[in-house]
Design a protein around this motif. Structure first.
Motif, mmCIF file in Angstrom:
data_model
loop_
_atom_site.group_PDB
_atom_site.id
_atom_site.type_symbol
_atom_site.label_atom_id
_atom_site.label_comp_id
_atom_site.label_asym_id
_atom_site.label_seq_id
_atom_site.Cartn_x
_atom_site.Cartn_y
_atom_site.Cartn_z
ATOM 1 N N GLU A 136 -42.099 25.091 42.709
ATOM 2 C CA GLU A 136 -42.519 25.739 43.946
ATOM 3 C C GLU A 136 -43.001 24.686 44.946
ATOM 4 O O GLU A 136 -43.968 23.975 44.690
ATOM 5 C CB GLU A 136 -43.641 26.740 43.657
ATOM 6 N N LEU A 137 -42.315 24.601 46.085
ATOM 7 C CA LEU A 137 -42.655 23.633 47.124
ATOM 8 C C LEU A 137 -42.775 24.356 48.467
ATOM 9 O O LEU A 137 -42.176 25.435 48.654
ATOM 10 C CB LEU A 137 -41.592 22.531 47.200
ATOM 11 N N PRO A 138 -43.530 23.795 49.413
ATOM 12 C CA PRO A 138 -43.784 24.498 50.687
ATOM 13 C C PRO A 138 -42.518 24.828 51.477
ATOM 14 O O PRO A 138 -42.441 25.854 52.139
ATOM 15 C CB PRO A 138 -44.674 23.516 51.466
ATOM 16 N N ASP A 139 -41.520 23.973 51.426
ATOM 17 C CA ASP A 139 -40.320 24.171 52.241
ATOM 18 C C ASP A 139 -39.070 24.391 51.388
ATOM 19 O O ASP A 139 -37.957 24.124 51.817
ATOM 20 C CB ASP A 139 -40.109 22.974 53.167
ATOM 21 N N GLY A 140 -39.242 24.854 50.170
ATOM 22 C CA GLY A 140 -38.099 25.081 49.295
ATOM 23 C C GLY A 140 -38.552 25.124 47.852
ATOM 24 O O GLY A 140 -39.666 25.564 47.546
ATOM 25 N N ASP A 141 -37.699 24.661 46.975
ATOM 26 C CA ASP A 141 -38.058 24.644 45.553
ATOM 27 C C ASP A 141 -37.359 23.489 44.860
ATOM 28 O O ASP A 141 -36.421 22.880 45.391
ATOM 29 C CB ASP A 141 -37.696 25.969 44.872
ATOM 30 N N GLY A 142 -37.854 23.171 43.656
ATOM 31 C CA GLY A 142 -37.304 22.061 42.902
ATOM 32 C C GLY A 142 -35.870 22.273 42.477
ATOM 33 O O GLY A 142 -35.105 21.309 42.348
ATOM 34 N N PHE A 143 -35.471 23.527 42.271
ATOM 35 C CA PHE A 143 -34.088 23.807 41.881
ATOM 36 C C PHE A 143 -33.116 23.403 42.981
ATOM 37 O O PHE A 143 -32.105 22.742 42.736
ATOM 38 C CB PHE A 143 -33.914 25.291 41.545
ATOM 39 N N SER A 144 -33.427 23.814 44.208
ATOM 40 C CA SER A 144 -32.537 23.462 45.319
ATOM 41 C C SER A 144 -32.537 21.965 45.574
ATOM 42 O O SER A 144 -31.501 21.375 45.892
ATOM 43 C CB SER A 144 -32.954 24.217 46.584
ATOM 44 N N LEU A 145 -33.700 21.328 45.408
ATOM 45 C CA LEU A 145 -33.762 19.875 45.573
ATOM 46 C C LEU A 145 -32.869 19.193 44.547
ATOM 47 O O LEU A 145 -32.093 18.286 44.885
ATOM 48 C CB LEU A 145 -35.201 19.388 45.431
ATOM 49 N N CYS A 146 -32.942 19.637 43.308
ATOM 50 C CA CYS A 146 -32.104 19.046 42.266
ATOM 51 C C CYS A 146 -30.624 19.270 42.582
ATOM 52 O O CYS A 146 -29.801 18.368 42.411
ATOM 53 C CB CYS A 146 -32.465 19.653 40.908
ATOM 54 N N GLY A 147 -30.288 20.469 43.054
ATOM 55 C CA GLY A 147 -28.898 20.735 43.414
ATOM 56 C C GLY A 147 -28.399 19.819 44.518
ATOM 57 O O GLY A 147 -27.252 19.353 44.476
ATOM 58 N N GLN A 148 -29.254 19.534 45.506
ATOM 59 C CA GLN A 148 -28.860 18.620 46.586
ATOM 60 C C GLN A 148 -28.661 17.201 46.064
ATOM 61 O O GLN A 148 -27.749 16.498 46.509
ATOM 62 C CB GLN A 148 -29.920 18.634 47.693
#
Length: 374
Positions: free
Chosen positions: A87-99
């Motif tokens: 859980e992050l303020p402007d998204g999430d760790g899952f989407s970050l990992c996908g990027q």
């Protein structure tokens, strides 16, 4: 000496995009392996950063997805590992990992995801975006550090990690692996043994010809040297199951007790044998099943070999052997040999070798014919 880390207030606002770095230098001028920590919870992030710095890493701290992407886009070398909160303020760790996986430059950077609360779909989602592992809080920082040590050594593009028990003890890497959701196998060098794990459980083990939970405990207690951690499906049924809670509450305390005994007890390389006269005098004070252990001390086996062959738990066997040694029932094999030689050589002290009656190489002459009984 561990680097001190002050409280590091992190902001997710665009006005302060500059990440904080901790432990960027090391004694002797050697650079540290860099780990990118992505978390908006400053206290939790700082605690993990302290542990990583003490373990020899450089910690790069950011508070959101944007800060992480900017840090990764810089001209600085890529981090050896990214640890991101789900859980992050402007998204999430899952989407970050996908990027990261979608970018050829960062596609092979290992990513650990941490979750403040576990959801049923998290495991599948973590696997779907290509995360290296997923851990639900509360997380022991030592487990995260152990995974960082293991994954920072990975060869590019491979799912096998190599380490050594001196750098990363098996007890630490095992506890860390059971904190996550991955499956795989830990294999000792030269085929000495292995254990397999699946979704937070140890499911099978083999060590020195023994299979099952006993083999697993002995592998943790006696294995030394190189090993490899191969991540991937572990599909066979296995011979037992052990979770992290049982490992931490039962197995590891017993191993710590065993290590404490080893520090002041019998050397594992020593060879002991039985003083049967002393055993006869002490037999009435000993447990009935002591014979199972006594028979193994034949003067040829080392203490280590006895611990591996005896069916009793290692700490019980070691404590029993130590007590028998203190009572004089077990004695060094060389001492018993000297006693036996001394007993059969008249007045010669037991610690001297009896002299041969004929010098080596000298010929033996026959007695005169007239003195023979012919």
């Amino acid at each position: 000496m561990a680097a001190a880390l002050p409280h590091l207030p992190l902001s997710s606002s665009s006005e302060d995009p500059v990440p904080s770095e901790v432990g960027s230098r090391r004694r002797g001028g050697r650079s540290r392996a860099r780990v990118l920590l992505v978390d908006s919870d400053a206290p939790a992030q700082s605690a993990l950063a302290v542990a990583l710095v003490e373990a020899g890493f450089e910690a790069l701290l950011v508070g959101d997805v944007r800060g992480a992407l900017e840090a990764l886009a810089s001209e600085e070398p890529l981090p050896r590992l990214v640890i991101a909160e789900v859980e992050l303020p402007d998204g999430d760790g899952f989407s970050l990992c996908g990027q990261l996986r979608a970018d050829a430059r960062t596609s092979r950077v290992p990513v650990l995801l941490l979750a403040r609360r576990e959801e049923e779909f998290h495991r599948d989602l973590a696997a779907g975006v290509g995360a290296d592992d997923y851990l639900a809080r509360p997380v022991d920082v030592e487990d995260v550090v152990a995974l960082a040590r293991l994954k920072s050594e990975r060869a590019t593009g491979e799912s096998t990690f190599e380490s050594h028990t001196a750098r990363l003890p098996l007890t630490k890497v095992t506890r860390a692996l059971l904190s996550g959701v991955r499956s795989g196998r830990v294999v000792l060098a030269e085929g000495e043994g292995w254990f397999s794990f699946r979704h937070g459980l140890v499911v099978d083990a083999m060590f020195h010809g023994v299979r099952g939970s006993l083999a697993f405990r002995r592998m943790l207690g006696f294995a030394h040297g190189d090993y490899a951690v191969a991540l991937g499906p572990e599909l066979h049924k296995g011979s037992f199951t052990m979770d992290r809670a049982y490992l931490c509450e039962t197995v590891l305390p017993a191993l710590e007790r065993f290590e404490a005994l080893r520090a002041r007890g019998l050397p594992l390389a020593s060879r002991l044998t039985v003083d049967f006269a002393r055993l006869a005098r002490e037999l009435s004070t000993l447990p009935e099943d002591v014979g199972v252990l006594v028979r193994l001390f034949d003067g040829r086996r080392t203490v280590r070999a006895v611990l591996l062959e005896c069916d009793f738990p290692e700490v019980v066997t070691y404590e029993a052997a130590t007590r028998l040694f203190a009572l004089g029932v077990l004695v060094p094999a060389c001492l018993m040999e000297e006693r036996e030689r001394g007993a059969g050589s008249g007045d010669v002290p037991g610690f001297f070798e009896p002299l041969p009656s004929v010098e080596p190489g000298a010929s033996v002459t026959e007695p005169d014919a007239d003195r023979r009984g012919v």
